[in-house]
Design a protein around this motif. Structure first.
Motif, PDB file in Angstrom:
ATOM      1  N   HIS A 154       5.307   0.906  15.324  1.00  0.00           N
ATOM      2  CA  HIS A 154       6.674   1.354  15.058  1.00  0.00           C
ATOM      3  C   HIS A 154       7.365   0.513  13.982  1.00  0.00           C
ATOM      4  N   THR A 155       7.309  -0.812  14.107  1.00  0.00           N
ATOM      5  CA  THR A 155       7.986  -1.691  13.146  1.00  0.00           C
ATOM      6  C   THR A 155       7.366  -1.557  11.758  1.00  0.00           C
ATOM      7  N   ALA A 156       6.048  -1.555  11.686  1.00  0.00           N
ATOM      8  CA  ALA A 156       5.377  -1.406  10.394  1.00  0.00           C
ATOM      9  C   ALA A 156       5.774  -0.091   9.736  1.00  0.00           C
ATOM     10  N   LYS A 157       5.785   0.981  10.508  1.00  0.00           N
ATOM     11  CA  LYS A 157       6.163   2.293   9.976  1.00  0.00           C
ATOM     12  C   LYS A 157       7.592   2.266   9.432  1.00  0.00           C
ATOM     13  N   GLU A 158       8.484   1.745  10.242  1.00  0.00           N
ATOM     14  CA  GLU A 158       9.904   1.718   9.865  1.00  0.00           C
ATOM     15  C   GLU A 158      10.119   1.003   8.531  1.00  0.00           C
ATOM     16  N   TYR A 159       9.516  -0.157   8.388  1.00  0.00           N
ATOM     17  CA  TYR A 159       9.744  -0.949   7.189  1.00  0.00           C
ATOM     18  C   TYR A 159       8.948  -0.463   5.979  1.00  0.00           C
ATOM     19  N   LEU A 160       7.709  -0.080   6.177  1.00  0.00           N
ATOM     20  CA  LEU A 160       6.913   0.386   5.044  1.00  0.00           C
ATOM     21  C   LEU A 160       7.461   1.685   4.457  1.00  0.00           C
ATOM     22  N   LEU A 161       8.053   2.519   5.282  1.00  0.00           N
ATOM     23  CA  LEU A 161       8.649   3.758   4.768  1.00  0.00           C
ATOM     24  C   LEU A 161       9.805   3.457   3.821  1.00  0.00           C
ATOM     25  N   LYS A 162      10.450   2.319   3.992  1.00  0.00           N
ATOM     26  CA  LYS A 162      11.519   1.923   3.065  1.00  0.00           C
ATOM     27  C   LYS A 162      10.953   1.716   1.663  1.00  0.00           C
ATOM     28  N   LEU A 163       9.750   1.138   1.579  1.00  0.00           N
ATOM     29  CA  LEU A 163       9.116   0.945   0.268  1.00  0.00           C
ATOM     30  C   LEU A 163       8.700   2.282  -0.339  1.00  0.00           C
ATOM     31  N   LEU A 164       8.259   3.211   0.499  1.00  0.00           N
ATOM     32  CA  LEU A 164       7.840   4.526  -0.009  1.00  0.00           C
ATOM     33  C   LEU A 164       8.986   5.277  -0.677  1.00  0.00           C
ATOM     34  N   LYS A 165      10.213   4.965  -0.280  1.00  0.00           N
ATOM     35  CA  LYS A 165      11.369   5.668  -0.829  1.00  0.00           C
ATOM     36  C   LYS A 165      11.742   5.187  -2.235  1.00  0.00           C
ATOM     37  N   ILE A 166      11.188   4.039  -2.655  1.00  0.00           N
ATOM     38  CA  ILE A 166      11.438   3.537  -4.012  1.00  0.00           C
ATOM     39  C   ILE A 166      10.396   4.178  -4.921  1.00  0.00           C
ATOM     40  N   ASN A 167      10.827   5.117  -5.743  1.00  0.00           N
ATOM     41  CA  ASN A 167       9.877   5.873  -6.571  1.00  0.00           C
ATOM     42  C   ASN A 167      10.084   5.707  -8.071  1.00  0.00           C
ATOM     43  N   ASP A 168      11.120   5.002  -8.472  1.00  0.00           N
ATOM     44  CA  ASP A 168      11.466   4.958  -9.887  1.00  0.00           C
ATOM     45  C   ASP A 168      10.954   3.717 -10.608  1.00  0.00           C
ATOM     46  N   ARG A 169      10.226   2.842  -9.890  1.00  0.00           N
ATOM     47  CA  ARG A 169       9.740   1.608 -10.509  1.00  0.00           C
ATOM     48  C   ARG A 169       8.638   1.001  -9.653  1.00  0.00           C
ATOM     49  N   LYS A 170       7.941   0.022 -10.227  1.00  0.00           N
ATOM     50  CA  LYS A 170       6.979  -0.735  -9.441  1.00  0.00           C
ATOM     51  C   LYS A 170       7.742  -1.576  -8.427  1.00  0.00           C
ATOM     52  N   ILE A 171       7.156  -1.736  -7.279  1.00  0.00           N
ATOM     53  CA  ILE A 171       7.749  -2.572  -6.239  1.00  0.00           C
ATOM     54  C   ILE A 171       7.596  -4.031  -6.648  1.00  0.00           C
ATOM     55  N   ASN A 172       8.634  -4.829  -6.431  1.00  0.00           N
ATOM     56  CA  ASN A 172       8.529  -6.243  -6.780  1.00  0.00           C
ATOM     57  C   ASN A 172       8.361  -7.110  -5.530  1.00  0.00           C
ATOM     58  N   ILE A 173       8.146  -8.368  -5.760  1.00  0.00           N
ATOM     59  CA  ILE A 173       7.859  -9.297  -4.673  1.00  0.00           C
ATOM     60  C   ILE A 173       9.023  -9.374  -3.668  1.00  0.00           C
ATOM     61  N   ASP A 174      10.258  -9.269  -4.168  1.00  0.00           N
ATOM     62  CA  ASP A 174      11.418  -9.305  -3.266  1.00  0.00           C
ATOM     63  C   ASP A 174      11.471  -8.071  -2.379  1.00  0.00           C
ATOM     64  N   ASP A 175      11.123  -6.911  -2.937  1.00  0.00           N
ATOM     65  CA  ASP A 175      11.095  -5.678  -2.129  1.00  0.00           C
ATOM     66  C   ASP A 175      10.115  -5.828  -0.961  1.00  0.00           C
ATOM     67  N   ILE A 176       8.930  -6.362  -1.250  1.00  0.00           N
ATOM     68  CA  ILE A 176       7.904  -6.523  -0.226  1.00  0.00           C
ATOM     69  C   ILE A 176       8.364  -7.533   0.815  1.00  0.00           C
ATOM     70  N   GLU A 177       8.914  -8.623   0.360  1.00  0.00           N
ATOM     71  CA  GLU A 177       9.338  -9.692   1.285  1.00  0.00           C
ATOM     72  C   GLU A 177      10.436  -9.187   2.229  1.00  0.00           C
ATOM     73  N   GLN A 178      11.293  -8.346   1.744  1.00  0.00           N
ATOM     74  CA  GLN A 178      12.375  -7.828   2.589  1.00  0.00           C
ATOM     75  C   GLN A 178      11.877  -6.929   3.717  1.00  0.00           C
ATOM     76  N   VAL A 179      10.745  -6.243   3.507  1.00  0.00           N
ATOM     77  CA  VAL A 179      10.223  -5.392   4.572  1.00  0.00           C
ATOM     78  C   VAL A 179       9.125  -6.081   5.346  1.00  0.00           C
TER      79      VAL A 179
END
Length: 179
Positions: A154-179
């Motif tokens: 559940h927790t992994a799904k909840e947080y990883l889906l937040k990254l999936l919603k970012i579609n306009d750029r490469k994900i950065n290290i801060d984005d990953i660390e926040q989830v």
């Protein structure tokens, strides 16, 4: 929930699948075809102190988020270890960070003997003191999800889906660390 989200949630509830993981990471981090290595192969150059626990690793990708070099790795654990051995796994990744000049890495740890696998984010942390600076690693427990069959993801799904919603750029290290 759209098809894409369902597909990735399904991945987190299954035994590790390398090609599905690579597709997942490519989409999750908004990588292009040039970020993924053309030569993904088993690398057996595991330091001696980890050879009992790690069979091999695969270097999937290295990309730069504008500031940091981030690696994507798959690590196959030996039969004598478990996906729960977080500290040893993190320490092994520390050697890989140095070897490939990486600031962080997103890693899938799996074993043929287990139906679960671990998705971990390992990051170098630099602390400045009055005597200079020290380099440490992100906590083994804080940036890791145990996923796969029979796991509550559940927790992994909840947080990883937040990254999936970012579609306009490469994900950065801060984005990953926040989830």
């Amino acid at each position: 929930m759209d098809h894409r989200e369902k597909e990735y949630l399904e991945l987190l509830n299954k035994k590790f699948d390398e090609s599905a993981f690579i597709d997942f990471v490519r989409d999750l981090l908004n990588l292009n075809q040039f970020d993924i290595s053309n030569n993904i192969e088993e690398r057996k150059d595991v330091p001696k102190q980890y050879q009992e626990n790690i069979d091999y690793y695969k270097y999937i990708a290295k990309y730069n988020d504008g500031i940091n070099n981030i690696g994507i790795l798959i690590v196959k654990l030996g039969n004598k270890t478990s996906t729960n051995a977080r500290t040893a796994q993190r320490n092994f990744i520390a050697t890989i960070l140095s070897k490939y000049d990486l600031d962080a890495s997103l890693v899938a740890f799996y074993s043929d003997k287990e139906n679960n696998w671990r998705l971990s984010f390992v990051k170098k942390e630099i602390d400045f003191t009055d005597k200079g600076f020290t380099i440490s690693l992100s906590p083994a427990k804080r940036f890791s999800y145990l996923v796969g069959e029979n796991e509550s993801v559940h927790t992994a799904k909840e947080y990883l889906l937040k990254l999936l919603k970012i579609n306009d750029r490469k994900i950065n290290i801060d984005d990953i660390e926040q989830v």
